[in-house]
Design an enzyme around this catalytic site. Structure first.
Site, PDB file in Angstrom:
ATOM      1  N   HIS A 125       0.816  -1.227   0.000  1.00 14.32           N
ATOM      2  CA  HIS A 125       0.000   0.000   0.000  1.00 14.32           C
ATOM      3  C   HIS A 125       0.850   1.278   0.000  1.00 14.32           C
ATOM      4  CE1 HIS A 125      -3.597  -2.301   0.564  1.00 14.32           C
ATOM      5  NE2 HIS A 125      -3.275  -2.713   1.775  1.00 14.32           N
ATOM      6  N   ASP A 162      -2.782 -10.826  -1.959  1.00 12.09           N
ATOM      7  CA  ASP A 162      -3.303 -10.245  -0.714  1.00 12.09           C
ATOM      8  C   ASP A 162      -4.770  -9.854  -0.950  1.00 12.09           C
ATOM      9  OD1 ASP A 162      -2.042  -8.707   1.949  1.00 12.09           O
ATOM     10  OD2 ASP A 162      -3.816  -7.725   1.138  1.00 12.09           O
ATOM     11  N   HIS A 164      -6.293  -7.305  -0.077  1.00 19.30           N
ATOM     12  CA  HIS A 164      -6.429  -5.880  -0.384  1.00 19.30           C
ATOM     13  C   HIS A 164      -5.713  -5.553  -1.694  1.00 19.30           C
ATOM     14  CE1 HIS A 164      -6.586  -6.234   4.095  1.00 19.30           C
ATOM     15  NE2 HIS A 164      -7.640  -5.447   3.912  1.00 19.30           N
ATOM     16  N   ASP A 249      -4.401 -12.782   3.875  1.00 20.64           N
ATOM     17  CA  ASP A 249      -5.633 -12.299   4.508  1.00 20.64           C
ATOM     18  C   ASP A 249      -6.886 -12.562   3.678  1.00 20.64           C
ATOM     19  OD1 ASP A 249      -4.609 -10.506   2.689  1.00 20.64           O
ATOM     20  OD2 ASP A 249      -4.540  -8.796   4.064  1.00 20.64           O
TER      21      ASP A 249
HETATM   22 ZN   LIG Z   1      -3.983  -7.166   3.043  1.00 20.47          ZN
END
Ligand SMILES: [Zn+2]
Length: 353
Positions: A125, A162, A164, A249
């Protein structure tokens, strides 16, 4: 058996914050499971070191790097509501990126076949001028640039599973056709980016491939996305190195998200990426830890990944089993994405040689 390298530095446990899901126990408990298992004696253990400043500055602005150092030097603080910095976080972040560079170097020099960087803070990120979403430095982006600069690698594929969206990685290479970024992620969800229409800009149009998935997708849907989208995209791009942003995740037991992957499902995805690495770039694959907030799930995912990378027959260590109930259907979405990315057609972007 493959020669698999691993980097882990206990210093990473110094970057921690009370009651934060991205805390020191993630790597501490994972490392403890690896120590209980026999795997460590079969791995090439690579020392960590801080990433060279010039490698970081190929991705981040000097102003951001100085700000990060200053926040740590003055005792710590927050970059945003989610993203803490402690007095040790600057050093931990330098060592996370540097550890990844060290194992990437082993692979690119032919001293290891593949590698896993068990490092944190995570990176996908982190933006060029701003840390966010628990991430301080864009580890995987720094490694891709460094492989290009130091080893003359022309084309790098970054796969990000991931849960996200890896907005930081996407941003760095959005207009760059030499790095193909492929991401599966829950959508819409944090950080809000990663729609199918985000496909790159300028000469980089087509080298960002987003697979935005509704909550509830599990092993079958993810595997289809990897087979129907990632495989043809990777074959068209012909990477010389594959980096895997390994966030765990999307597991059904993860507390932060709503996907339904199992540890066995994650292993199937890693196996697809390994198959592509074998076919396209002499097996050169380097995985780096991103998210994953159920500590036991995380530890067993990392153990399974390492066994797979080595080529062990019984790789999967899965005390949790499959998600209960039925998973969400994604075949129509994947067909739309295949059309969007013209996967039946020849490449429509200029691939650097
Ligand atoms: Zn994540």
């Amino acid at each position: 058996m493959k020669r698999t390298a691993i980097v882990y530095d206990p210093f990473h446990t110094h970057h921690t914050y009370p009651h934060h899901p991205e805390n020191h126990r993630r790597v501490e408990e994972t490392w403890a499971l690896l120590q209980e298992d026999s795997i460590l004696k079969h791995l090439i253990q690579v020392p960590s070191s801080p990433a060279p400043r010039e490698a970081i500055l190929r991705v981040h602005t000097p102003e951001y790097l100085e700000r990060l150092e200053y926040v740590a030097l003055t005792g710590g603080g927050h970059l945003d509501g989610d993203t803490y910095v402690t007095a040790d976080s600057y050093e931990a972040a330098l060592r996370a990126a540097g550890g990844l560079l060290n194992v990437t170097g082993r692979v690119l020099r032919g001293e290891a076949d593949n590698a896993f960087a068990l490092v944190r803070p995570p990176g996908h990120h982190a933006l060029v001028n701003q840390g966010m979403g628990f991430c301080l430095l864009a580890n995987v982006a720094i490694a891709a640039r460094w492989a290009q600069d130091q080893f003359g690698v022309d084309r790098v594929l970054i796969v990000d599973f991931d849960v996200h969206h890896g907005n930081g990685t996407q941003d760095v290479f959005y207009a760059d056709p030499s790095v193909l970024f492929f991401s599966t992620h829950q959508f819409p969800y944090y950080p809000g980016t990663g729609a199918a229409g985000e496909r790159g800009a300028g000469p980089g149009v087509g080298t960002t491939v987003n697979v935005p998935l509704p909550p509830g997708v599990g092993d079958a849907g993810y595997l289809e996305a990897f087979r129907r989208i990632l495989m043809p995209v990777a074959r068209r791009f012909r990477p010389e190195l594959i980096l895997l942003s390994a966030g765990f995740d999307a597991h059904w037991q993860d507390p932060l998200a709503g996907m339904r992957l199992s540890i066995a499902g994650y292993a199937q995805l890693t196996a697809v990426v390994m198959e592509l690495a074998e076919e396209l770039c002499q097996g050169r694959l380097v995985a780096v830890l991103e998210g994953g907030y159920n500590l036991e799930v995380l530890a067993h995912n990392v153990l399974s990944s390492l066994r797979l990378l080595r080529g062990e027959a019984d790789a999967v260590s899965d005390p949790f089993g499959p998600a209960p109930g039925a998973e969400r259907e994604v075949a129509p979405l994947l067909e739309q994405l295949r059309r969007l990315h013209r996967l039946e057609d020849p490449p429509f972007y200029a691939i650097p040689h």
